[in-house]
Design a protein around this motif. Structure first.
Motif, short mmCIF file in Angstrom:
data_model
loop_
_atom_site.label_atom_id
_atom_site.label_comp_id
_atom_site.label_asym_id
_atom_site.label_seq_id
_atom_site.Cartn_x
_atom_site.Cartn_y
_atom_site.Cartn_z
N MET A 159 0.83 -1.21 0.00
CA MET A 159 0.00 0.00 0.00
C MET A 159 0.86 1.26 0.00
O MET A 159 0.59 2.20 -0.74
CB MET A 159 -0.93 0.00 1.21
N VAL A 160 1.90 1.26 0.82
CA VAL A 160 2.79 2.43 0.89
C VAL A 160 3.50 2.63 -0.44
O VAL A 160 3.57 3.75 -0.95
CB VAL A 160 3.80 2.27 2.05
N LYS A 161 4.00 1.54 -1.03
CA LYS A 161 4.68 1.64 -2.32
C LYS A 161 3.73 2.14 -3.41
O LYS A 161 4.09 3.01 -4.22
CB LYS A 161 5.25 0.27 -2.71
N ALA A 162 2.51 1.61 -3.43
CA ALA A 162 1.52 2.06 -4.41
C ALA A 162 1.20 3.54 -4.20
O ALA A 162 1.12 4.31 -5.18
CB ALA A 162 0.25 1.22 -4.30
N ALA A 163 1.05 3.95 -2.96
CA ALA A 163 0.75 5.35 -2.67
C ALA A 163 1.89 6.27 -3.12
O ALA A 163 1.64 7.34 -3.68
CB ALA A 163 0.49 5.53 -1.17
N ARG A 164 3.12 5.84 -2.89
CA ARG A 164 4.27 6.63 -3.35
C ARG A 164 4.29 6.73 -4.87
O ARG A 164 4.60 7.77 -5.43
CB ARG A 164 5.57 6.04 -2.82
N GLY A 165 3.93 5.63 -5.52
CA GLY A 165 3.85 5.64 -6.99
C GLY A 165 2.78 6.60 -7.48
O GLY A 165 3.01 7.38 -8.42
N TYR A 166 1.62 6.56 -6.86
CA TYR A 166 0.55 7.49 -7.23
C TYR A 166 0.99 8.93 -6.99
O TYR A 166 0.72 9.81 -7.81
CB TYR A 166 -0.73 7.20 -6.45
N ALA A 167 1.67 9.15 -5.87
CA ALA A 167 2.13 10.51 -5.55
C ALA A 167 3.13 11.00 -6.59
O ALA A 167 3.08 12.16 -7.01
CB ALA A 167 2.74 10.54 -4.15
N SER A 168 4.02 10.11 -7.04
CA SER A 168 5.01 10.52 -8.05
C SER A 168 4.35 10.86 -9.38
O SER A 168 4.88 11.65 -10.17
CB SER A 168 6.07 9.43 -8.24
N GLN A 169 3.18 10.27 -9.63
CA GLN A 169 2.42 10.54 -10.85
C GLN A 169 1.38 11.65 -10.64
O GLN A 169 0.66 12.00 -11.56
CB GLN A 169 1.67 9.28 -11.30
N ASN A 170 1.31 12.15 -9.42
CA ASN A 170 0.31 13.16 -9.04
C ASN A 170 -1.11 12.65 -9.33
O ASN A 170 -1.97 13.38 -9.78
CB ASN A 170 0.58 14.48 -9.76
N ARG A 171 -1.32 11.36 -9.06
CA ARG A 171 -2.59 10.69 -9.35
C ARG A 171 -3.44 10.57 -8.09
O ARG A 171 -2.96 10.13 -7.06
CB ARG A 171 -2.31 9.28 -9.88
#
Length: 129
Positions: free
Chosen positions: A56-68
Motif C-alpha cells: 500500500m505504501v509503495k503504491a501510494a508513493r507511486g501514485y504521488a510521483s504521478q500526481n494521481r
C-alpha cells in the motif's frame, strides 16, 4: 379528564426528548470508543500485515510521483486481490471498518498523499497523525 389528555402528549414528548438526549450522549461515547478501537486495530493490522502495508505504501508513493488521485478503498481492494499473508501465515484480510484509519496512517507515512488521497472528513482525523 380533558385537561389530562391535553397535557399527556407534551409530557410524553418532554420525557422522550430527555431520554433521547441521554441516549445521544451515550451513543456518542460509544461511537468515539468504537473509532478509537478501529484506529488501534488498524495499527495492529499494519504490524501483522507488513507485506500488504508495504504494498500500500509503495503504491501510494507511486501514485504521488504521478500526481494521481486515489482512494484507500482502492488500495484495500488491490490487497484483497493479491496473495498476501499476515504474520501468522493466514491470508490477509482488510476490514472495511479500518479503511478510514488506514488512510490517515498512510498519509502520516507518505505526506505527499495528503492532497491526492480521496477522503471524507473523519473522526480519525483527530486520532491519528
Amino acid at each position: 379528564m380533558g385537561a389530562r389528555k391535553e397535557t399527556a402528549p407534551a409530557t410524553a414528548a418532554t420525557a422522550t426528548r430527555a431520554q433521547d438526549e441521554g441516549l445521544g450522549r451515550t451513543s456518542q461515547q460509544m461511537i468515539a470508543q468504537r473509532r478509537k478501537r478501529f484506529a488501534r486495530e488498524a495499527e495492529e493490522w499494519i504490524a501483522e500485515n507488513e507485506g500488504a502495508w508495504s504494498y500500500m505504501v509503495k503504491a501510494a508513493r507511486g501514485y504521488a510521483s504521478q500526481n494521481r488521485r486515489f482512494g484507500m478503498q482502492e488500495l484495500a481492494e488491490q490487497v484483497r486481490r493479491r496473495d498476501f499473508t499476515d504474520s501468522h501465515g493466514r491470508t490477509t484480510k482488510v476490514n472495511n471498518n479500518h479503511v478510514a484509519a488506514l488512510a490517515r496512517l498512510l498519509m502520516a507515512e507518505v505526506p505527499a498523499c495528503r492532497q491526492l488521497i480521496e477522503r471524507r472528513t473523519s473522526a480519525y482525523d483527530g486520532l491519528i497523525g
